[in-house]
Scaffold this motif. Structure first.
Motif, PDB file in Angstrom:
ATOM      1  N   SER A   1       0.831  -1.210   0.000  1.00  0.00           N
ATOM      2  CA  SER A   1       0.000   0.000   0.000  1.00  0.00           C
ATOM      3  C   SER A   1       0.862   1.256   0.000  1.00  0.00           C
ATOM      4  O   SER A   1       2.070   1.201   0.251  1.00  0.00           O
ATOM      5  CB  SER A   1      -0.954   0.032   1.201  1.00  0.00           C
ATOM      6  N   PHE A   2       0.186   2.395  -0.246  1.00  0.00           N
ATOM      7  CA  PHE A   2       0.870   3.696  -0.270  1.00  0.00           C
ATOM      8  C   PHE A   2       1.444   4.089   1.088  1.00  0.00           C
ATOM      9  O   PHE A   2       2.245   5.020   1.170  1.00  0.00           O
ATOM     10  CB  PHE A   2      -0.107   4.792  -0.725  1.00  0.00           C
ATOM     11  N   LYS A   3       1.048   3.391   2.132  1.00  0.00           N
ATOM     12  CA  LYS A   3       1.483   3.776   3.482  1.00  0.00           C
ATOM     13  C   LYS A   3       3.003   3.695   3.636  1.00  0.00           C
ATOM     14  O   LYS A   3       3.578   4.364   4.490  1.00  0.00           O
ATOM     15  CB  LYS A   3       0.832   2.872   4.527  1.00  0.00           C
TER      16      LYS A   3
ATOM     17  N   ALA B   1      -2.761   3.562  15.274  1.00  0.00           N
ATOM     18  CA  ALA B   1      -4.077   2.944  15.114  1.00  0.00           C
ATOM     19  C   ALA B   1      -4.206   2.667  13.639  1.00  0.00           C
ATOM     20  O   ALA B   1      -3.639   3.396  12.823  1.00  0.00           O
ATOM     21  CB  ALA B   1      -5.165   3.915  15.541  1.00  0.00           C
ATOM     22  N   SER B   2      -4.967   1.629  13.274  1.00  0.00           N
ATOM     23  CA  SER B   2      -5.017   1.342  11.849  1.00  0.00           C
ATOM     24  C   SER B   2      -6.216   0.517  11.432  1.00  0.00           C
ATOM     25  O   SER B   2      -6.689  -0.342  12.176  1.00  0.00           O
ATOM     26  CB  SER B   2      -3.740   0.613  11.433  1.00  0.00           C
ATOM     27  N   THR B   3      -6.675   0.798  10.212  1.00  0.00           N
ATOM     28  CA  THR B   3      -7.645  -0.097   9.574  1.00  0.00           C
ATOM     29  C   THR B   3      -6.891  -1.215   8.834  1.00  0.00           C
ATOM     30  O   THR B   3      -7.489  -1.983   8.111  1.00  0.00           O
ATOM     31  CB  THR B   3      -8.556   0.672   8.590  1.00  0.00           C
TER      32      THR B   3
ATOM     33  N   ASN C   1      -3.626  -1.189   6.778  1.00  0.00           N
ATOM     34  CA  ASN C   1      -2.441  -0.928   5.969  1.00  0.00           C
ATOM     35  C   ASN C   1      -1.355  -0.162   6.718  1.00  0.00           C
ATOM     36  O   ASN C   1      -0.160  -0.449   6.560  1.00  0.00           O
ATOM     37  CB  ASN C   1      -2.817  -0.174   4.689  1.00  0.00           C
ATOM     38  N   THR C   2      -1.773   0.809   7.507  1.00  0.00           N
ATOM     39  CA  THR C   2      -0.778   1.553   8.292  1.00  0.00           C
ATOM     40  C   THR C   2      -0.052   0.603   9.244  1.00  0.00           C
ATOM     41  O   THR C   2       1.170   0.703   9.424  1.00  0.00           O
ATOM     42  CB  THR C   2      -1.451   2.692   9.085  1.00  0.00           C
ATOM     43  N   SER C   3      -0.790  -0.321   9.829  1.00  0.00           N
ATOM     44  CA  SER C   3      -0.158  -1.243  10.773  1.00  0.00           C
ATOM     45  C   SER C   3       0.834  -2.160  10.058  1.00  0.00           C
ATOM     46  O   SER C   3       1.914  -2.447  10.591  1.00  0.00           O
ATOM     47  CB  SER C   3      -1.202  -2.052  11.542  1.00  0.00           C
TER      48      SER C   3
ATOM     49  N   VAL D   1     -10.800   8.601   0.123  1.00  0.00           N
ATOM     50  CA  VAL D   1     -10.576   9.392   1.338  1.00  0.00           C
ATOM     51  C   VAL D   1     -11.065   8.607   2.552  1.00  0.00           C
ATOM     52  O   VAL D   1     -12.211   8.167   2.601  1.00  0.00           O
ATOM     53  CB  VAL D   1     -11.305  10.752   1.253  1.00  0.00           C
ATOM     54  N   GLY D   2     -10.154   8.414   3.501  1.00  0.00           N
ATOM     55  CA  GLY D   2     -10.501   7.735   4.749  1.00  0.00           C
ATOM     56  C   GLY D   2     -10.221   8.663   5.907  1.00  0.00           C
ATOM     57  O   GLY D   2     -11.052   9.461   6.324  1.00  0.00           O
ATOM     58  N   ASN D   3      -8.982   8.594   6.388  1.00  0.00           N
ATOM     59  CA  ASN D   3      -8.580   9.515   7.458  1.00  0.00           C
ATOM     60  C   ASN D   3      -8.132  10.859   6.860  1.00  0.00           C
ATOM     61  O   ASN D   3      -7.763  11.770   7.571  1.00  0.00           O
ATOM     62  CB  ASN D   3      -7.455   8.870   8.279  1.00  0.00           C
ATOM     63  N   ALA D   4      -8.093  10.920   5.537  1.00  0.00           N
ATOM     64  CA  ALA D   4      -7.897  12.152   4.752  1.00  0.00           C
ATOM     65  C   ALA D   4      -6.455  12.664   4.705  1.00  0.00           C
ATOM     66  O   ALA D   4      -6.213  13.789   4.275  1.00  0.00           O
ATOM     67  CB  ALA D   4      -8.852  13.253   5.207  1.00  0.00           C
ATOM     68  N   GLY D   5      -5.500  11.832   5.103  1.00  0.00           N
ATOM     69  CA  GLY D   5      -4.102  12.232   5.035  1.00  0.00           C
ATOM     70  C   GLY D   5      -3.563  12.222   3.616  1.00  0.00           C
ATOM     71  O   GLY D   5      -2.828  13.120   3.211  1.00  0.00           O
ATOM     72  N   ASN D   6      -3.962  11.220   2.838  1.00  0.00           N
ATOM     73  CA  ASN D   6      -3.336  11.047   1.528  1.00  0.00           C
ATOM     74  C   ASN D   6      -3.735  12.139   0.538  1.00  0.00           C
ATOM     75  O   ASN D   6      -2.886  12.632  -0.209  1.00  0.00           O
ATOM     76  CB  ASN D   6      -3.667   9.657   0.957  1.00  0.00           C
ATOM     77  N   ILE D   7      -4.981  12.543   0.542  1.00  0.00           N
ATOM     78  CA  ILE D   7      -5.395  13.623  -0.369  1.00  0.00           C
ATOM     79  C   ILE D   7      -4.645  14.909  -0.003  1.00  0.00           C
ATOM     80  O   ILE D   7      -4.200  15.658  -0.873  1.00  0.00           O
ATOM     81  CB  ILE D   7      -6.938  13.817  -0.362  1.00  0.00           C
TER      82      ILE D   7
ATOM     83  N   THR E   1      -4.752   2.656  -3.974  1.00  0.00           N
ATOM     84  CA  THR E   1      -3.976   2.786  -2.741  1.00  0.00           C
ATOM     85  C   THR E   1      -3.414   1.485  -2.177  1.00  0.00           C
ATOM     86  O   THR E   1      -2.375   1.495  -1.530  1.00  0.00           O
ATOM     87  CB  THR E   1      -4.871   3.459  -1.692  1.00  0.00           C
ATOM     88  N   GLY E   2      -4.122   0.368  -2.410  1.00  0.00           N
ATOM     89  CA  GLY E   2      -3.668  -0.888  -1.806  1.00  0.00           C
ATOM     90  C   GLY E   2      -3.893  -2.089  -2.719  1.00  0.00           C
ATOM     91  O   GLY E   2      -4.793  -2.086  -3.574  1.00  0.00           O
ATOM     92  N   HIS E   3      -3.107  -3.117  -2.547  1.00  0.00           N
ATOM     93  CA  HIS E   3      -3.175  -4.324  -3.394  1.00  0.00           C
ATOM     94  C   HIS E   3      -4.423  -5.159  -3.092  1.00  0.00           C
ATOM     95  O   HIS E   3      -4.823  -5.278  -1.938  1.00  0.00           O
ATOM     96  CB  HIS E   3      -1.924  -5.174  -3.170  1.00  0.00           C
TER      97      HIS E   3
HETATM   98  N1  F0G Z   1      -6.965   3.299   0.722  1.00  0.00           N
HETATM   99  C1  F0G Z   1      -6.408   2.391   1.523  1.00  0.00           C
HETATM  100  C2  F0G Z   1      -6.090   1.057   0.946  1.00  0.00           C
HETATM  101  C3  F0G Z   1      -6.126   2.708   2.878  1.00  0.00           C
HETATM  102  O1  F0G Z   1      -5.581   1.784   3.655  1.00  0.00           O
HETATM  103  C4  F0G Z   1      -6.469   3.982   3.368  1.00  0.00           C
HETATM  104  C5  F0G Z   1      -6.231   4.332   4.760  1.00  0.00           C
HETATM  105  C6  F0G Z   1      -7.034   4.893   2.473  1.00  0.00           C
HETATM  106  C7  F0G Z   1      -7.261   4.526   1.166  1.00  0.00           C
HETATM  107  C8  F0G Z   1      -7.395   6.271   2.878  1.00  0.00           C
HETATM  108  O2  F0G Z   1      -6.279   7.080   3.042  1.00  0.00           O
HETATM  109  O3  F0G Z   1      -6.660   7.717   5.384  1.00  0.00           O
HETATM  110  O4  F0G Z   1      -5.031   8.940   3.978  1.00  0.00           O
HETATM  111  O5  F0G Z   1      -7.477   9.171   3.563  1.00  0.00           O
HETATM  112  N2  F0G Z   1      -5.869   3.507   5.645  1.00  0.00           N
HETATM  113  C9  F0G Z   1      -5.493   3.862   7.017  1.00  0.00           C
HETATM  114  C10 F0G Z   1      -4.881   2.668   7.719  1.00  0.00           C
HETATM  115  C11 F0G Z   1      -6.514   4.583   7.785  1.00  0.00           C
HETATM  116  O6  F0G Z   1      -4.953   2.571   8.954  1.00  0.00           O
HETATM  117  O7  F0G Z   1      -4.301   1.823   7.041  1.00  0.00           O
HETATM  118  P1  F0G Z   1      -6.349   8.299   4.046  1.00  0.00           P
END
Ligand code: F0G
Length: 354
Positions: A58-60, A82-84, A86-88, A185-191, A316-318
């Motif tokens: 992932s982009f993390k 904390a993580s959903t 990918n961050t972890s 957009v999730g936690n909104a850091g990447n945008i 963002t993720g595989h």
């Molecule tokens: N796509 C994927 C695959 C993610 O894992 C996340 C965020 C997002 C999009 C959204 O990115 O939060 O910067 O707006 N995942 C975080 C995690 C929250 O804990 O892995 P974001």
């Protein structure tokens, strides 16, 4: 010359000092793949920034390499997030690489199988809370403010610094900034990170224009779209199952400054886009990633784009992160037949009729 990772490649754009360890797992440098069929169908010039091909999928990894390198530089021994999911995974991998301890807090039963496997095998201390991501982040913020533990969620500014490098790559790969950058957009850091990156690259004379930033939340977790936090966010895209995004303000600023927007897509639209890019383009990305494609399809129907405009969708993720959703989202699991040629030929005929 051999690619040496993000800290080396973008040193002059990053908070890299002489004391910063040049940590790397060769993150970044991900492909920009043209969406051949989708471009034709939607009369757009669509590209996938395939972030699933980073070292932990992932982009993390972009933000984590920077955050962990700075934690090491500052003499920290332990990182926490904390993580959903990918961050972890990224935190656990870079902690292992850098020789740090890693503690991750995840929402119990709500992270994809592959991500859990990663955090465990990389050796993190994995704690599942009976609560959602937003609650986990609150707890992590409390603990890291009281103890000598480095917080590596995207509220750590080094994460955003690392992640902005994806915008640099998009400009370099395309030769210019795209008309639109579509992103989940999730936690909104990447945008927020991409927008920072596009602006900095333009200031450095590397591009003459800026894209419109178009972000997509999942409908059941669309706090920004609704304008208020959602106490019990829901979506099939567990990566973005977030009800109170930490980078809310900078995400809204990115959308406004760029003349873009943040909208939402339904789970059905996400799953449709998810299956479409896999079966039509040969690209397997996780459901949250498909929110960017689902959003572009939705906006096309609404007449938002002009023909042939360029759109980069961030994947963002595989897809392998979440094998359960892949198997559940198709009509049938593999047919089980006897081990002979006739049985296999019968099965092929049956599948062709289906
Ligand atoms: N796509 C994927 C695959 C993610 O894992 C996340 C965020 C997002 C999009 C959204 O990115 O939060 O910067 O707006 N995942 C975080 C995690 C929250 O804990 O892995 P974001």
């Amino acid at each position: 010359m051999r690619y040496q990772g993000l800290l080396h490649t973008y040193k002059s754009y990053l908070p890299v000092t002489e004391r910063t360890p040049m940590l790397t797992l060769q993150e970044g440098n991900t492909p920009l793949v043209r969406a051949e069929r989708l471009s034709e169908q939607l009369k757009l010039d669509i590209y996938f920034k395939y972030e699933g091909l980073n070292p932990t999928g992932s982009f993390k990894d972009r933000g984590m390499v920077m955050a962990v390198a700075k934690a090491m530089e500052e003499g920290s021994r332990t990182i926490m997030c904390a993580s959903t999911g990918n961050t972890s995974a990224a935190a656990a991998a870079y902690a292992a690489r850098g020789g740090l301890n890693c503690v991750v807090l995840i929402p119990n039963n709500n992270i994809a199988l592959g991500k859990l496997a990663q955090a465990i095998i990389y050796g993190a201390k994995v704690i599942a809370i009976e609560g959602n991501f937003d609650r986990a982040l609150e707890i992590v913020r409390d603990i890291t403010s009281k103890h000598p533990i480095t917080l590596v969620n995207s509220v750590n500014p080094y994460r955003i610094e690392g992640q902005k490098t994806a915008a640099f790559e998009v400009v370099d790969q395309l030769g210019h900034a795209p008309d639109y950058l579509a992103i989940p957009v999730g936690n909104a850091g990447n945008i927020s990170a991409y927008w920072k990156g596009f602006k900095e690259y333009k200031e450095a004379g590397k591009s003459s224009s800026l894209p419109k930033m178009i972000g997509f939340e999942a409908e059941g977790s669309a706090a920004i779209v609704r304008g208020e936090p959602i106490p019990n966010p829901e979506t099939v895209a567990t990566a973005i199952r977030i009800g109170n995004p930490a980078s809310w303000k900078t995400a809204v600023a990115a959308a406004q400054e760029s003349n873009g927007f943040i909208d939402c897509v339904t789970d059905d639209e996400i799953l449709h886009a998810y299956k479409t890019i896999a079966s039509q383009e040969g690209i397997f990305a996780e459901p949250a990633s498909a929110a960017s494609i689902a959003g572009v399809i939705k906006k096309k129907k609404e007449g938002y784009f002009s023909d042939n405009q360029s759109v980069v969708c961030v994947l963002t993720g595989h897809g392998l992160k979440d094998p359960n959703i892949a198997i559940k989202s198709v009509a049938a699991e593999p047919l089980v037949v006897q081990d002979n040629e006739a049985a296999v030929m019968d099965a092929i005929a049956k599948l062709e009729q289906a």
